[in-house]
Design an enzyme around this catalytic site. Structure first.
Site, PDB file in Angstrom:
ATOM      1  N   PRO A 290      53.456 -24.987 -68.057  1.00 34.00           N
ATOM      2  CA  PRO A 290      53.131 -25.379 -66.856  1.00 34.00           C
ATOM      3  C   PRO A 290      54.677 -24.835 -66.067  1.00 34.00           C
ATOM      4  CG  PRO A 290      54.163 -27.398 -68.725  1.00 34.00           C
ATOM      5  CD  PRO A 290      54.289 -25.874 -69.750  1.00 34.00           C
ATOM      6  N   GLY A 291      54.448 -24.729 -64.899  1.00 36.00           N
ATOM      7  CA  GLY A 291      55.747 -24.407 -63.785  1.00 36.00           C
ATOM      8  C   GLY A 291      55.312 -25.520 -62.862  1.00 36.00           C
ATOM      9  N   ARG A 292      54.346 -25.887 -62.096  1.00 32.84           N
ATOM     10  CA  ARG A 292      54.574 -26.343 -60.569  1.00 32.84           C
ATOM     11  C   ARG A 292      54.655 -27.723 -60.913  1.00 32.84           C
ATOM     12  NH1 ARG A 292      51.320 -25.107 -56.197  1.00 32.84           N
ATOM     13  NH2 ARG A 292      50.442 -23.260 -57.582  1.00 32.84           N
ATOM     14  N   ARG A 328      54.714 -21.118 -48.705  1.00 35.06           N
ATOM     15  CA  ARG A 328      53.182 -21.852 -49.670  1.00 35.06           C
ATOM     16  C   ARG A 328      52.268 -21.980 -48.830  1.00 35.06           C
ATOM     17  NH1 ARG A 328      52.269 -25.660 -51.423  1.00 35.06           N
ATOM     18  NH2 ARG A 328      50.695 -25.227 -52.827  1.00 35.06           N
ATOM     19  N   TYR A 332      49.183 -20.094 -49.000  1.00 35.87           N
ATOM     20  CA  TYR A 332      47.693 -20.491 -49.549  1.00 35.87           C
ATOM     21  C   TYR A 332      46.918 -21.489 -49.163  1.00 35.87           C
ATOM     22  CZ  TYR A 332      50.464 -19.120 -53.850  1.00 35.87           C
ATOM     23  OH  TYR A 332      51.590 -18.020 -54.939  1.00 35.87           O
ATOM     24  N   CYS A 359      59.197 -14.293 -36.183  1.00 39.72           N
ATOM     25  CA  CYS A 359      58.018 -13.942 -35.441  1.00 39.72           C
ATOM     26  C   CYS A 359      56.649 -13.145 -36.216  1.00 39.72           C
ATOM     27  CB  CYS A 359      59.197 -12.794 -34.905  1.00 39.72           C
ATOM     28  SG  CYS A 359      60.565 -12.882 -34.520  1.00 39.72           S
ATOM     29  N   GLU A 360      55.941 -14.876 -36.497  1.00 40.23           N
ATOM     30  CA  GLU A 360      54.970 -14.676 -36.869  1.00 40.23           C
ATOM     31  C   GLU A 360      53.474 -15.322 -36.687  1.00 40.23           C
ATOM     32  OE1 GLU A 360      53.295 -12.399 -38.821  1.00 40.23           O
ATOM     33  OE2 GLU A 360      55.189 -10.732 -39.960  1.00 40.23           O
ATOM     34  N   TYR A 388      57.189 -22.755 -56.301  1.00 40.34           N
ATOM     35  CA  TYR A 388      56.859 -21.803 -55.468  1.00 40.34           C
ATOM     36  C   TYR A 388      57.452 -22.186 -54.318  1.00 40.34           C
ATOM     37  CZ  TYR A 388      53.678 -21.091 -59.569  1.00 40.34           C
ATOM     38  OH  TYR A 388      53.438 -21.168 -60.900  1.00 40.34           O
TER      39      TYR A 388
HETATM   40  C1  LIG Z   1      51.334 -19.103 -62.915  1.00 40.74           C
HETATM   41  C2  LIG Z   1      51.141 -19.190 -64.477  1.00 40.74           C
HETATM   42  C3  LIG Z   1      51.441 -20.299 -65.401  1.00 40.74           C
HETATM   43  C4  LIG Z   1      51.873 -21.296 -64.159  1.00 40.74           C
HETATM   44  O1  LIG Z   1      51.152 -22.175 -63.709  1.00 40.74           O
HETATM   45  P1  LIG Z   1      51.121 -23.563 -62.690  1.00 40.74           P
HETATM   46  O2  LIG Z   1      49.893 -23.769 -62.105  1.00 40.74           O
HETATM   47  O3  LIG Z   1      52.843 -24.036 -62.194  1.00 40.74           O
HETATM   48  O4  LIG Z   1      51.540 -24.768 -64.142  1.00 40.74           O
HETATM   49  C5  LIG Z   1      50.869 -20.182 -66.541  1.00 40.74           C
HETATM   50  N1  LIG Z   1      50.461 -19.214 -67.166  1.00 40.74           N
HETATM   51  C6  LIG Z   1      50.916 -18.149 -66.491  1.00 40.74           C
HETATM   52  C7  LIG Z   1      50.316 -17.132 -67.475  1.00 40.74           C
HETATM   53  C8  LIG Z   1      51.056 -17.777 -65.602  1.00 40.74           C
HETATM   54  O5  LIG Z   1      50.857 -16.426 -64.406  1.00 40.74           O
END
Ligand SMILES: *Cc1c(COP(=O)(O)O)cnc(C)c1O
Length: 429
Positions: A290-292, A328, A332, A359-360, A388
């Site tokens: 997990p990141g987000r 973002r 996205y 300037c976009e 992100y």
């Molecule tokens: C970006 C990524 C993640 C994390 O994704 P989240 O949506 O931020 O949890 C995990 N694994 C891989 C391989 C990724 O590229």
């Protein structure tokens, strides 16, 4: 949940007043809550308690050294996508033996660096890469631990730019081809140790269903690879979504309790309760990336309103943060709630575009959105900017990168200084 809320009419991060931070450190300014990051990590860890697992935080979501240090101290592993991220993890005191290395385009230098540091696994995205990894490892007299990323061809039902688990995406190896690839690798690639299997179907998934579908589809394959080649782990990837709309409200327990089960956003409890029973009897160590989910709602971007510009068709609030600070919305169609750090006494609402100085035409944070009114000179918070956000910031338009602050209780620490003008030209001849 998260630790951003109004206290006496002032938006706080934990015990720290955000207006005070903006006054002291200037804007644009990223502010993160350490308590929220730790809380999210622990919740997810607890939800997976029923299975042997490790959380490998996806560094790309927010790679500030202090964030990495905090997560390392919680026992997190790390999922990296570049040599630079591995360098950061090591600098932050993280253990390479708990790092997995993802990404479709690893270079020789990155592979050598990661091999020398002894990472846990290369998560390989193609047969070509696996063969190259074998060759590089062989040339160093080393054996490379590896997992192949399977593309399960499951629709993550997320934005097209962050969906990764369909056959038309560049990521992973087709589900139908993966068994044969392991067979060839086991027979031919003497410098590869087949250590696991990996997948990651996309980001910002707000329903548990695609995760369940992917796990159900791939579990028999994982079991088979364990039986045939003795793989020890299966990474089921990251992608757990967070709340962007109603971000501020979702900080409180009452908000969650007030939601019917069906309309409640994806929770760790639901994720765990649906997935653990499907995973626990495989006898594999389950990795999550997990990141987000860990950092997204744990950060805001503070920005000051510079001008209000009334056009014939629209009213623009021009702020001092731009798409170079938070891309973002432009990249996205990402949604960030925009709230004043001082609750307005008047309660007036306005329908405006909030735009940056770049300037976009894509440089906007919202369009035709009804907001609490705010005036030039006042500071607003772009919510849910912890993931992100800063990591994608650039110097476009020769704008120095903003500072980052980490709040813990009533203390606020500058964890990255604002860039100075000299930083903009460092390295140029
Ligand atoms: C970006 C990524 C993640 C994390 O994704 P989240 O949506 O931020 O949890 C995990 N694994 C891989 C391989 C990724 O590229």
């Amino acid at each position: 949940m998260h630790a951003f809320s109004y206290k006496d009419g002032s938006l706080h991060c934990e015990e720290v007043d955000l207006a005070g931070l903006a006054a002291e450190h200037g804007t644009p300014l990223y502010v993160y809550s350490a308590g929220t990051i730790v809380d999210h990590f622990r919740r997810l860890d607890a939800a997976l308690a029923g299975v042997d697992h490790e959380i490998a935080y996806a560094v790309k979501a927010n790679s500030n050294l202090s964030v990495l240090r905090l997560l390392a101290s919680e026992g997190a592993g790390f999922d990296i996508v570049s040599g630079g991220e591995l360098f950061r993890v090591i600098k932050a005191g993280g253990d390479p033996a708990h790092c997995t290395f993802a990404g479709v385009g690893k270079t020789r230098d990155e592979i050598v660096y990661a091999l020398e540091q002894g990472i846990y696994s290369f998560n390989v995205e193609s047969e070509e890469e696996l063969r190259y990894l074998d060759e590089v490892a062989g040339s160093l007299g080393l054996v490379a631990p590896a997992a192949v990323r399977v593309n399960p061809n499951v629709d993550a039902k997320t934005h097209k730019y962050i969906s990764t688990g369909k056959s038309e995406n560049k990521f992973g190896v087709d589900f139908e081809r993966i068994s044969a690839l392991y067979e060839r690798a086991a027979a031919e690639l003497k410098n590869i140790r087949l250590r696991g299997l990996q997948m990651h179907i996309g980001s910002q998934l707000t329903s548990v269903d695609p995760f369940v579908e992917a796990v159900d589809k791939v579990a028999p394959l994982a079991a088979e690879l364990k039986r045939l080649y003795g793989i020890e782990f299966w990474s089921i990837g990251g992608g757990i979504g967070i709340i962007y709309k109603e971000s501020l409200e979702s900080g409180s327990a009452e908000w969650w309790e007030g939601k019917e089960a069906a309309e409640r956003p994806l929770t760790t409890d639901l994720y765990g309760s649906m997935l653990v029973p499907r995973l626990k009897d495989l006898g594999l160590r389950i990795l999550l990336e997990p990141g987000r989910f860990i950092v997204g709602n744990a950060g805001v971007l503070l920005t000051r309103c510079l001008y209000e510009k009334k056009g014939s068709a629209k009213t623009f609030k021009i702020v001092d943060a731009g798409m170079n600070d938070l891309i973002r919305p432009a990249l996205y169609e990402g949604h960030h709630e925009i709230v004043p750090v001082k609750q307005p006494a008047s309660g007036a609402r306005v329908t405006v575009d909030v735009v940056g100085p770049i300037c976009e035409s894509g440089d906007f944070f919202c369009q035709d959105r009804e907001l609490d009114d705010f005036r030039p000179g006042e500071t607003v918070a772009l919510m849910s900017a912890g993931a992100y956000g800063f990591v994608m910031a650039s110097n476009y338009n020769s704008r120095p990168l903003p500072a980052e602050i980490l709040v813990e209780g009533d203390s606020a620490t500058v964890v990255r200084k604002r860039q100075a003008l000299d930083d903009l030209i460092a390295g140029e001849l």
